[in-house]
Design an enzyme around this catalytic site. Structure first.
Site, PDB file in Angstrom:
ATOM      1  N   SER A  69      -4.569  26.733  15.851  1.00  0.00           N
ATOM      2  CA  SER A  69      -5.815  26.474  16.270  1.00  0.00           C
ATOM      3  C   SER A  69      -6.499  26.409  18.033  1.00  0.00           C
ATOM      4  CB  SER A  69      -7.009  25.121  15.864  1.00  0.00           C
ATOM      5  OG  SER A  69      -6.051  25.372  14.078  1.00  0.00           O
TER       6      SER A  69
HETATM    7  N1  SAH Z   1      -1.381  23.184  12.603  1.00  0.00           N
HETATM    8  C1  SAH Z   1      -1.381  24.206  12.506  1.00  0.00           C
HETATM    9  C2  SAH Z   1      -1.636  26.224  12.332  1.00  0.00           C
HETATM   10  C3  SAH Z   1      -1.141  26.909  11.253  1.00  0.00           C
HETATM   11  S1  SAH Z   1      -2.045  27.666  10.105  1.00  0.00           S
HETATM   12  C4  SAH Z   1      -0.310  25.142  13.819  1.00  0.00           C
HETATM   13  O1  SAH Z   1      -1.397  24.221  14.941  1.00  0.00           O
HETATM   14  O2  SAH Z   1      -0.075  25.671  13.898  1.00  0.00           O
HETATM   15  C5  SAH Z   1      -2.429  27.076   8.740  1.00  0.00           C
HETATM   16  C6  SAH Z   1      -0.607  26.319   8.024  1.00  0.00           C
HETATM   17  O3  SAH Z   1      -0.796  26.209   6.883  1.00  0.00           O
HETATM   18  C7  SAH Z   1       0.401  28.270   8.395  1.00  0.00           C
HETATM   19  O4  SAH Z   1       1.778  27.657   8.260  1.00  0.00           O
HETATM   20  C8  SAH Z   1       0.490  28.510   6.386  1.00  0.00           C
HETATM   21  O5  SAH Z   1       1.920  28.313   5.875  1.00  0.00           O
HETATM   22  C9  SAH Z   1       0.173  26.697   6.584  1.00  0.00           C
HETATM   23  N2  SAH Z   1       0.369  26.218   4.905  1.00  0.00           N
HETATM   24  C10 SAH Z   1      -0.810  27.563   3.794  1.00  0.00           C
HETATM   25  N3  SAH Z   1      -0.715  26.811   2.605  1.00  0.00           N
HETATM   26  C11 SAH Z   1      -0.277  25.704   2.454  1.00  0.00           C
HETATM   27  C12 SAH Z   1       0.228  24.743   1.255  1.00  0.00           C
HETATM   28  N4  SAH Z   1       0.078  24.564   0.552  1.00  0.00           N
HETATM   29  N5  SAH Z   1       1.636  23.804   1.794  1.00  0.00           N
HETATM   30  C13 SAH Z   1       1.791  23.685   3.594  1.00  0.00           C
HETATM   31  N6  SAH Z   1       1.203  24.814   4.240  1.00  0.00           N
HETATM   32  C14 SAH Z   1       0.686  25.361   3.876  1.00  0.00           C
END
Ligand code: SAH
Length: 220
Positions: A69
Protein backbone atom coordinates in the site's frame (compact mmCIF):
# COMPACT_ATOMS: atom_id res chain seq x y z
CA UNK A 1 31.71 7.11 3.53
CA UNK A 2 30.97 3.73 1.88
CA UNK A 3 28.29 3.22 -0.77
CA UNK A 4 26.10 1.37 1.72
CA UNK A 5 26.48 4.19 4.28
CA UNK A 6 25.43 6.77 1.71
CA UNK A 7 22.39 4.77 0.62
CA UNK A 8 21.42 4.40 4.27
CA UNK A 9 21.64 8.20 4.70
CA UNK A 10 19.53 8.66 1.59
CA UNK A 11 16.92 6.18 2.86
CA UNK A 12 16.65 8.03 6.18
CA UNK A 13 16.18 11.35 4.43
CA UNK A 14 13.51 9.89 2.09
CA UNK A 15 11.76 8.40 5.10
CA UNK A 16 11.67 11.66 7.06
CA UNK A 17 10.34 13.48 3.97
CA UNK A 18 7.70 10.79 3.47
CA UNK A 19 6.46 11.28 7.05
CA UNK A 20 6.37 15.10 6.75
CA UNK A 21 4.88 15.46 3.27
CA UNK A 22 2.68 12.41 2.90
CA UNK A 23 1.54 11.77 6.46
CA UNK A 24 1.74 14.84 8.72
CA UNK A 25 0.66 17.20 5.93
CA UNK A 26 -2.45 15.06 5.37
CA UNK A 27 -3.63 14.75 8.93
CA UNK A 28 -1.83 11.76 10.44
CA UNK A 29 -1.24 13.05 13.97
CA UNK A 30 -0.69 9.94 16.12
CA UNK A 31 2.88 10.25 17.43
CA UNK A 32 3.39 6.49 17.69
CA UNK A 33 2.38 6.00 14.03
CA UNK A 34 4.66 8.80 12.84
CA UNK A 35 7.57 7.45 14.90
CA UNK A 36 7.05 3.91 13.58
CA UNK A 37 7.01 5.10 9.98
CA UNK A 38 10.18 7.13 10.58
CA UNK A 39 11.80 3.92 11.83
CA UNK A 40 10.77 1.04 9.54
CA UNK A 41 13.11 0.76 6.50
CA UNK A 42 10.42 0.58 3.77
CA UNK A 43 13.09 0.21 1.04
CA UNK A 44 14.05 -3.19 2.46
CA UNK A 45 10.49 -4.46 1.95
CA UNK A 46 10.26 -3.69 -1.77
CA UNK A 47 13.20 -5.36 -3.49
CA UNK A 48 13.97 -4.22 -7.03
CA UNK A 49 12.87 -0.58 -6.49
CA UNK A 50 15.10 2.45 -6.07
CA UNK A 51 15.19 4.11 -2.65
CA UNK A 52 13.20 7.11 -4.00
CA UNK A 53 10.52 4.82 -5.39
CA UNK A 54 10.31 2.80 -2.19
CA UNK A 55 9.32 6.01 -0.33
CA UNK A 56 7.15 7.43 -3.14
CA UNK A 57 3.54 8.50 -2.72
CA UNK A 58 2.04 5.41 -4.40
CA UNK A 59 1.57 1.65 -4.04
CA UNK A 60 4.23 -0.63 -5.57
CA UNK A 61 4.32 -4.20 -6.90
CA UNK A 62 5.80 -6.81 -4.50
CA UNK A 63 5.65 -9.84 -6.85
CA UNK A 64 3.00 -12.60 -6.96
CA UNK A 65 0.61 -9.99 -8.49
CA UNK A 66 0.30 -8.27 -5.09
CA UNK A 67 1.08 -4.70 -4.00
CA UNK A 68 2.38 -2.83 -0.97
CA UNK A 69 0.00 0.00 0.00
CA UNK A 70 0.85 3.67 -0.45
CA UNK A 71 2.51 5.06 2.75
CA UNK A 72 -0.48 7.33 3.53
CA UNK A 73 -2.89 4.37 3.52
CA UNK A 74 -0.60 2.42 5.90
CA UNK A 75 -0.39 5.44 8.25
CA UNK A 76 -4.09 6.20 8.12
CA UNK A 77 -5.21 2.60 8.69
CA UNK A 78 -2.73 2.16 11.54
CA UNK A 79 -3.95 5.38 13.21
CA UNK A 80 -7.59 4.26 12.90
CA UNK A 81 -6.78 0.97 14.66
CA UNK A 82 -6.28 3.05 17.84
CA UNK A 83 -3.83 0.59 19.42
CA UNK A 84 -0.93 0.92 21.87
CA UNK A 85 1.90 -1.00 23.50
CA UNK A 86 -0.53 -3.30 25.33
CA UNK A 87 -2.44 -4.38 22.22
CA UNK A 88 -2.34 -7.77 20.48
CA UNK A 89 -3.49 -7.38 16.89
CA UNK A 90 -4.30 -9.55 13.88
CA UNK A 91 -3.38 -8.69 10.29
CA UNK A 92 -4.86 -10.45 7.25
CA UNK A 93 -2.64 -10.19 4.15
CA UNK A 94 0.99 -10.02 5.34
CA UNK A 95 2.23 -9.33 1.79
CA UNK A 96 5.79 -7.96 1.98
CA UNK A 97 5.44 -7.36 5.74
CA UNK A 98 5.75 -3.56 5.78
CA UNK A 99 2.41 -2.90 7.53
CA UNK A 100 3.25 -5.80 9.86
CA UNK A 101 6.56 -4.14 10.84
CA UNK A 102 4.92 -0.72 11.36
CA UNK A 103 2.43 -2.36 13.73
CA UNK A 104 5.19 -4.30 15.50
CA UNK A 105 6.87 -0.98 16.38
CA UNK A 106 3.68 0.14 18.16
CA UNK A 107 1.86 -2.84 19.67
CA UNK A 108 2.77 -5.70 21.98
CA UNK A 109 2.35 -8.49 19.41
CA UNK A 110 1.26 -8.86 15.78
CA UNK A 111 -0.27 -12.06 14.40
CA UNK A 112 -0.32 -12.02 10.61
CA UNK A 113 -1.73 -14.43 8.02
CA UNK A 114 -0.71 -14.62 4.33
CA UNK A 115 -2.54 -16.72 1.74
CA UNK A 116 0.29 -17.19 -0.82
CA UNK A 117 2.79 -19.75 0.59
CA UNK A 118 5.86 -18.37 -1.29
CA UNK A 119 5.14 -14.83 -0.18
CA UNK A 120 4.60 -16.04 3.40
CA UNK A 121 8.06 -17.68 3.39
CA UNK A 122 9.85 -14.71 1.83
CA UNK A 123 8.30 -12.31 4.32
CA UNK A 124 8.80 -14.54 7.36
CA UNK A 125 12.52 -14.65 6.50
CA UNK A 126 12.68 -10.87 5.92
CA UNK A 127 11.02 -10.04 9.26
CA UNK A 128 13.35 -12.49 11.00
CA UNK A 129 16.45 -10.94 9.34
CA UNK A 130 15.30 -7.48 10.44
CA UNK A 131 15.13 -8.71 14.03
CA UNK A 132 11.41 -8.44 14.81
CA UNK A 133 10.60 -10.71 17.73
CA UNK A 134 6.99 -9.72 18.39
CA UNK A 135 5.52 -10.97 15.12
CA UNK A 136 3.98 -14.41 14.53
CA UNK A 137 3.06 -15.28 10.94
CA UNK A 138 1.34 -18.18 9.24
CA UNK A 139 0.31 -19.24 5.74
CA UNK A 140 -3.42 -19.76 5.38
CA UNK A 141 -6.84 -18.26 4.78
CA UNK A 142 -7.14 -15.19 6.98
CA UNK A 143 -10.89 -14.88 6.44
CA UNK A 144 -11.15 -17.55 9.14
CA UNK A 145 -9.08 -15.45 11.57
CA UNK A 146 -6.73 -17.06 14.08
CA UNK A 147 -8.96 -18.44 16.90
CA UNK A 148 -6.01 -19.70 18.94
CA UNK A 149 -4.88 -16.14 19.76
CA UNK A 150 -8.28 -14.38 19.82
CA UNK A 151 -9.65 -11.99 20.94
CA UNK A 152 -7.64 -9.22 19.27
CA UNK A 153 -7.60 -5.54 20.30
CA UNK A 154 -7.77 -4.70 16.59
CA UNK A 155 -7.82 -6.49 13.22
CA UNK A 156 -6.54 -5.04 9.94
CA UNK A 157 -7.38 -6.58 6.58
CA UNK A 158 -5.34 -5.49 3.55
CA UNK A 159 -7.28 -7.31 0.80
CA UNK A 160 -10.78 -6.34 -0.32
CA UNK A 161 -13.68 -8.56 0.76
CA UNK A 162 -17.29 -8.67 -0.50
CA UNK A 163 -18.49 -8.61 3.14
CA UNK A 164 -17.05 -8.74 6.66
CA UNK A 165 -15.99 -12.36 7.35
CA UNK A 166 -18.00 -13.38 10.47
CA UNK A 167 -14.95 -15.06 12.05
CA UNK A 168 -13.18 -11.70 12.12
CA UNK A 169 -15.93 -9.81 13.91
CA UNK A 170 -16.23 -12.76 16.35
CA UNK A 171 -12.50 -12.59 17.13
CA UNK A 172 -12.49 -8.83 17.78
CA UNK A 173 -12.32 -7.82 21.46
CA UNK A 174 -15.06 -5.59 22.86
CA UNK A 175 -14.07 -1.96 22.25
CA UNK A 176 -11.86 -3.13 19.35
CA UNK A 177 -11.77 -1.90 15.77
CA UNK A 178 -11.67 -3.91 12.55
CA UNK A 179 -10.30 -2.10 9.48
CA UNK A 180 -11.39 -3.67 6.21
CA UNK A 181 -11.71 -2.63 2.56
CA UNK A 182 -15.16 -3.72 1.33
CA UNK A 183 -16.26 -4.16 -2.26
CA UNK A 184 -19.30 -1.85 -2.34
CA UNK A 185 -20.18 -2.36 -6.01
CA UNK A 186 -18.57 -4.03 -9.04
CA UNK A 187 -15.44 -1.91 -9.20
CA UNK A 188 -15.47 0.34 -6.17
CA UNK A 189 -14.16 -0.31 -2.69
CA UNK A 190 -14.40 1.63 0.55
CA UNK A 191 -12.35 1.34 3.69
CA UNK A 192 -14.61 0.50 6.65
CA UNK A 193 -14.04 0.80 10.38
CA UNK A 194 -16.15 -1.76 12.25
CA UNK A 195 -16.31 -1.14 15.99
CA UNK A 196 -17.49 -3.65 18.60
CA UNK A 197 -19.23 -1.62 21.30
CA UNK A 198 -21.34 -2.68 24.31
CA UNK A 199 -24.34 -1.49 22.24
CA UNK A 200 -23.41 -3.72 19.31
CA UNK A 201 -21.52 -3.40 16.03
CA UNK A 202 -21.06 0.10 14.59
CA UNK A 203 -19.62 0.66 11.15
CA UNK A 204 -18.55 3.68 9.11
CA UNK A 205 -16.86 4.18 5.78
CA UNK A 206 -13.69 6.30 5.68
CA UNK A 207 -12.82 6.76 2.00
CA UNK A 208 -12.54 4.99 -1.35
CA UNK A 209 -9.60 2.59 -1.71
CA UNK A 210 -8.17 0.07 -4.13
CA UNK A 211 -6.89 -3.24 -2.77
CA UNK A 212 -6.32 -6.66 -4.36
CA UNK A 213 -9.26 -9.05 -3.77
CA UNK A 214 -9.32 -11.35 -0.76
CA UNK A 215 -8.87 -15.03 -1.63
CA UNK A 216 -10.04 -18.23 0.02
CA UNK A 217 -13.39 -19.24 1.53
CA UNK A 218 -14.83 -15.75 0.99
CA UNK A 219 -14.64 -16.28 -2.82
CA UNK A 220 -17.11 -19.23 -2.77
N1 SAH B 1 -0.16 -5.26 3.76
C1 SAH B 1 0.47 -5.83 2.60
C2 SAH B 1 -0.52 -5.76 1.45
C3 SAH B 1 -0.34 -6.87 0.53
S1 SAH B 1 -1.55 -7.01 -0.74
C4 SAH B 1 1.74 -5.08 2.25
O1 SAH B 1 1.89 -3.93 2.67
O2 SAH B 1 2.60 -5.64 1.56
C5 SAH B 1 -2.74 -8.07 -0.01
C6 SAH B 1 -2.21 -9.38 0.52
O3 SAH B 1 -3.34 -10.11 1.03
C7 SAH B 1 -1.55 -10.26 -0.54
O4 SAH B 1 -0.29 -10.64 -0.08
C8 SAH B 1 -2.51 -11.44 -0.64
O5 SAH B 1 -1.88 -12.66 -0.97
C9 SAH B 1 -3.12 -11.49 0.76
N2 SAH B 1 -4.39 -12.19 0.89
C10 SAH B 1 -5.43 -12.22 0.03
N3 SAH B 1 -6.43 -12.98 0.52
C11 SAH B 1 -6.01 -13.45 1.72
C12 SAH B 1 -6.57 -14.31 2.70
N4 SAH B 1 -7.80 -14.85 2.57
N5 SAH B 1 -5.84 -14.59 3.81
C13 SAH B 1 -4.60 -14.06 3.98
N6 SAH B 1 -4.02 -13.26 3.07
C14 SAH B 1 -4.70 -12.95 1.96
Amino acid sequence: MSASDSSEVKAISCRLNMVDRQLKARGITDGAVLAAMRTVPRHLFVPGQSIEQAYGDYPLPIGHEQTISQPYIVGSMTQEMAVDGNSRVLEIGTGCGYQTAVLAEIVQHVYSIEYIPDLFEETRDRLHRLGYNNITTMAGDGSLGWPRYAPFASIIVTAAAPAVPPALSDQLAEGGRLLIPLQVSGFSQELYVIEKTPQGIKSRSLYAVRFVPMRGAIED
